[in-house]
Design an enzyme around this catalytic site. Structure first.
Site, mmCIF file in Angstrom:
data_model
loop_
_atom_site.group_PDB
_atom_site.id
_atom_site.type_symbol
_atom_site.label_atom_id
_atom_site.label_comp_id
_atom_site.label_asym_id
_atom_site.label_seq_id
_atom_site.Cartn_x
_atom_site.Cartn_y
_atom_site.Cartn_z
ATOM 1 N N GLU A 601 -4.406 1.210 6.896
ATOM 2 C CA GLU A 601 -4.070 -0.054 6.242
ATOM 3 C C GLU A 601 -4.441 -1.242 7.131
ATOM 4 O OE1 GLU A 601 -0.314 1.266 3.441
ATOM 5 O OE2 GLU A 601 -0.093 1.389 5.612
ATOM 6 N N GLU A 621 0.208 9.496 4.213
ATOM 7 C CA GLU A 621 1.668 9.475 4.124
ATOM 8 C C GLU A 621 2.250 10.601 3.281
ATOM 9 O OE1 GLU A 621 0.456 5.290 5.183
ATOM 10 O OE2 GLU A 621 -0.300 6.888 3.883
#
Length: 806
Positions: A601, A621
């Site tokens: 990110e 994740e």
């Protein structure tokens, strides 16, 4: 002299090494023609096309993207020798037969371009003897170029000159191999097996001999000689299995055939070990034949038993006392091992003593300086330190006396004393062979600086050697702010210069994980850059780029303040990401190694990315039962809308599918090239072959963006797929769940991802903001953090480092 340009390369020989060298040249965007013999049946290029097809099946993959195999041009020696005239570099990589190589050289010589460099990828044959088959006009442009296997992943390349090789040719080739191919170059003398294999294989043979002396098992030896000793994690025998026992036997035979007691006093240790001979006779050649020193049966790893010629249960570990010894400072560590009463400690001292002894005795004949030996062993055999570095760190003179005492007592593998230079005033006064003036050259008796070719100006922090006094990135330049989480600094205080005009932010946390301190530090870095600099580069000096959010830092806050603390931390991370994206100066992420989860990110919210070839980028994740929560899903939705806007097909869902799948399946690009296919790198981003040029390129990229009038994107709304998109994706997920391909919890997580990337409870093509989607991300993330099955996954990952499937 005009710049040497490599517009096309010819690789001769489509065997294991030749095909993989060709593959890596394609990785770094160098056009390549791969030659081999004409096929006896079918198409004449059949041998080469089969080798190219096989590249797509190999693991680990020699190709950054499997489809790029099609970029390798196939050729054969009967029909296509004319293509050699188009090539600036010709690399011969056929089988290790002197007569075959000499015959091939005679065949190709008339077709080689007048300016082209010709190089042999032999692993140990005499480069000078090979050159004798070449005409006089090619000899000055001929040398050895020894790639280590596998060429994509191994950093070392050895260059070897002949007496007739022009020095400028080696400089040109070193420049190309360093910058364009992305390798670390050492120059070796033309002796059997050159530097790394000469020292490394002699070391493996010496280790096997000491294993017999001390009666240790292979798995204990690998446990002792892996990471605990500062070497490759595969240790000794697993490394042999990976290399291939037949390949290892061939390198040993090269030593046996080209050396004798007179030229190498350790020659008595070069006999092929009985266990190696037995395994080869059985056809157990290591990893490629699925059996060697080890064999995997189901989930069990068995080890070979020479006496029974069968495999027995493995997994035996070294005694814990030696693990503690190996954590001691170098000087104390070596003394403890030398005085150890147990066999494992005595074994460790013996192999270290042997390595010091062998490297010292042969330094003058295999290399110019000690630097070439240490770098070759680090880059070619995965050692944390080369033999001379460890010796120097432990105390040069004291270790030398201990080694010589063992030689005098008949404990060493050779009776030859340490060379006189070891005890010379120059080396003893310097405390070893590496100094700020350079590394010791036993031929000249001087400390010789490393080569300073122009290409090394692109490496601000060239890989250093212990004691060489080279600048360290952790303390270089001028620091504007530093705390335990981050360092904000610049290379030069002159803000009109190339380097000083751009700010650098280096994350300092373990594995460069992103916790509150890092978030705060990156926001501060943007503020300073906007005020006084032309850009900001996020670069932390070593791997990984970042493994993502700091789970260990987050859990205590969750335990004390509940899910509200998590929601607040996620919001802060999201705001930091938006701050990077909309900064008024360009923000460039310089990526090397893993950029996972929050690290991914961080990369995608930077305004540009400069990535080393071996960068592994992805949103992972799901592996800990969560969804990306710092803007990753928002990025996927926004990029889908942007891509659809530039297409004649305005339906949004097809552009969203790949991004959703990548996040839901935790796909990671296994190279920068594959990360580009996954959408985590864009076509405008830069891929750098050599990891040590990453900072240079990133700083110049930021400066060029600024001086080119770059401005941050304006915030705008974009369409989402809405409820209908969610329904379509969930329909596919139901099939996967009911078919047993994913668990119920996997289904739940993937459904939440679908809801976020499609914009939640909204009509198709509803216009939304990034903040709106980020709110959905936080909601999904926080709902999972309290879920028992997600908590099982998080604790499992923290305890074992492996994902839990539940």
């Amino acid at each position: 002299m005009s710049r040497f340009q490599v517009r096309k390369v010819a690789v001769l020989g489509a065997g294991v090494m030749g095909a993989q060298i060709a593959a890596h040249l394609v990785n770094v965007k160098v056009p390549v023609v791969l030659f081999d013999l004409p096929a006896k049946e079918g198409q004449k290029n059949g041998i080469v096309t089969k080798a190219i097809d096989n590249l797509k099946k190999l693991k680990p993959s020699p190709l950054g993207v499997a489809d790029d195999a099609a970029l390798i041009q196939a050729a054969n020696y009967e029909e296509n020798l004319g293509l050699l005239g188009e090539c600036d570099l010709v690399i011969e990589a056929i089988a290790e037969r002197m007569d075959w190589k000499l015959d091939l050289y005679k065949k190709i010589a008339p077709h080689v371009a007048k300016h082209a460099i010709v190089a042999s990828n032999t692993s140990g044959l005499s480069i000078t003897k090979l050159s004798e088959a070449l005409p006089a006009e090619i000899k000055p442009r001929f040398c050895g170029i020894h790639f280590f296997n596998p060429p994509r992943y191994m950093y070392l390349v050895e260059l070897i000159a002949t007496p007739t090789t022009q020095p400028a040719i080696l400089d040109q080739l070193e420049t190309f191999v360093t910058s364009a191919v992305g390798k670390g170059v050492v120059r070796a003398k033309d002796t059997p097996n050159f530097i790394a294999n000469r020292v490394g294989i002699a070391g493996m043979l010496a280790t096997m001999k000491e294993v017999e002396n001390y009666g240790l098992s292979y798995d204990v030896v690998d446990d002792l000689t892996g990471k605990k000793l500062g070497r490759a994690s595969s240790g000794t025998f697993r490394t042999a299995d990976v290399v291939g026992l037949d390949t290892m036997a061939h390198v040993i035979k090269t030593l046996q055939d080209n050396l004798d007691e007179k030229s190498d006093s350790f020659y008595g240790s070069f006999g092929t070990p009985a266990v190696l001979k037995t395994l080869i006779e059985m056809g157990n050649l290591g990893q490629k034949s699925k059996a060697g020193f080890y064999k995997k049966v189901g989930r069990d790893i068995l080890r070979f038993d020479l006496e029974g010629k069968d495999y027995v249960p493995g997994g035996e570990k070294a005694d814990a006392v030696y693990e503690r010894m190996l954590k001691k400072p170098a000087g104390e560590r070596l003394k403890l091992l030398r005085n150890a009463e147990g066999k494992q400690g005595q074994f460790l001292w013996a192999i270290l003593r042997n390595s010091f002894h062998y490297a010292a005795v042969h330094l003058a004949t295999i290399a110019d300086t000690a630097a070439d030996v240490d770098l070759a062993m680090r880059w070619g055999f995965g050692m944390k330190q080369g033999p001379f570095e460890l010796w120097q760190e432990a105390g040069w003179l004291e270790v030398a006396k201990m080694v010589q005492a063992d030689i005098d007592a008949g404990k060493a593998l050779s009776k030859e004393p340490l060379p006189k230079w070891v005890f010379s005033d120059a080396v003893v006064k310097a405390g070893g062979v590496h100094t700020p003036k350079g590394s010791y050259n036993p031929t000249t008796g001087q400390f010789q600086p490393r080569r300073q070719l122009p290409v090394y100006q692109l490496q601000y922090f060239r890989e250093s050697l212990l004691g060489d006094g080279s600048p360290k990135y952790k303390t270089a330049g001028i620091t504007l702010h530093e705390d335990e989480a981050i360092r904000i600094w610049t290379l030069d205080d002159n803000r009109t210069s190339v380097t000083g005009s751009v700010l650098i932010a280096s994350i300092k946390s373990k594995m460069h994980a992103i916790g509150p301190g890092v978030v705060e530090g990156l926001v501060r870095a943007v503020e300073i850059a906007e005020q006084d600099y032309q850009g900001l580069v996020i670069w932390s000096g070593d791997e990984p780029f970042s493994v993502g959010a700091d789970l260990q830092a987050t859990l205590p806050a969750f335990m004390v303040a509940g899910v509200g603390a998590i929601e607040g931390a996620e919001h802060e991370m999201q705001q930091m990401m938006l701050r990077l994206r909309y900064a008024s100066v360009p923000v460039v992420s310089a990526i090397r190694g893993m950029a996972l989860g929050g690290g991914c990110e961080l990369a995608v919210y930077s305004q540009r990315r400069v990535a080393a070839m071996e960068s592994y980028i992805g949103l992972v994740e799901v592996g800990v039962g969560l969804v990306p929560g710092a803007g990753g899903l928002t990025y996927i939705a926004r990029r889908a809308a942007e891509n659809a806007a530039f297409s004649t097909n305005k339906e949004l869902l097809p552009f969203l599918t790949d991004g959703f799948t990548a996040a839901a399946m935790a796909k990671v690009g296994t190279s920068a090239l594959e990360s580009r296919k996954l959408g985590y790198l864009l076509d405008s981003d830069v891929i750098v072959p050599n990891k040590d040029e990453l900072l240079y390129v990133a700083l110049n990229e930021a400066k060029a963006m600024y001086q080119g009038g770059w401005r941050a994107p304006l915030k705008r709304l974009f369409p989402v797929a809405g409820r209908s998109g969610i329904a379509t994706i969930k329909g596919q997920l139901v099939n996967m769940r009911d078919g047993g391909f994913i668990s119920q919890h996997d289904f739940h997580i993937a459904s939440l991802i679908a809801e976020v990337v499609c914009g939640g409870d909204a009509d198709a093509n509803t216009l939304v903001s990034e903040e709106y989607l980020m709110a959905l991300e936080r909601k999904a993330f926080c709902s999972l953090i309290v879920h028992p099955k997600t908590q099982e996954r998080i604790l499992g990952m923290l305890n074992t480092g492996k994902p839990v499937r539940n």
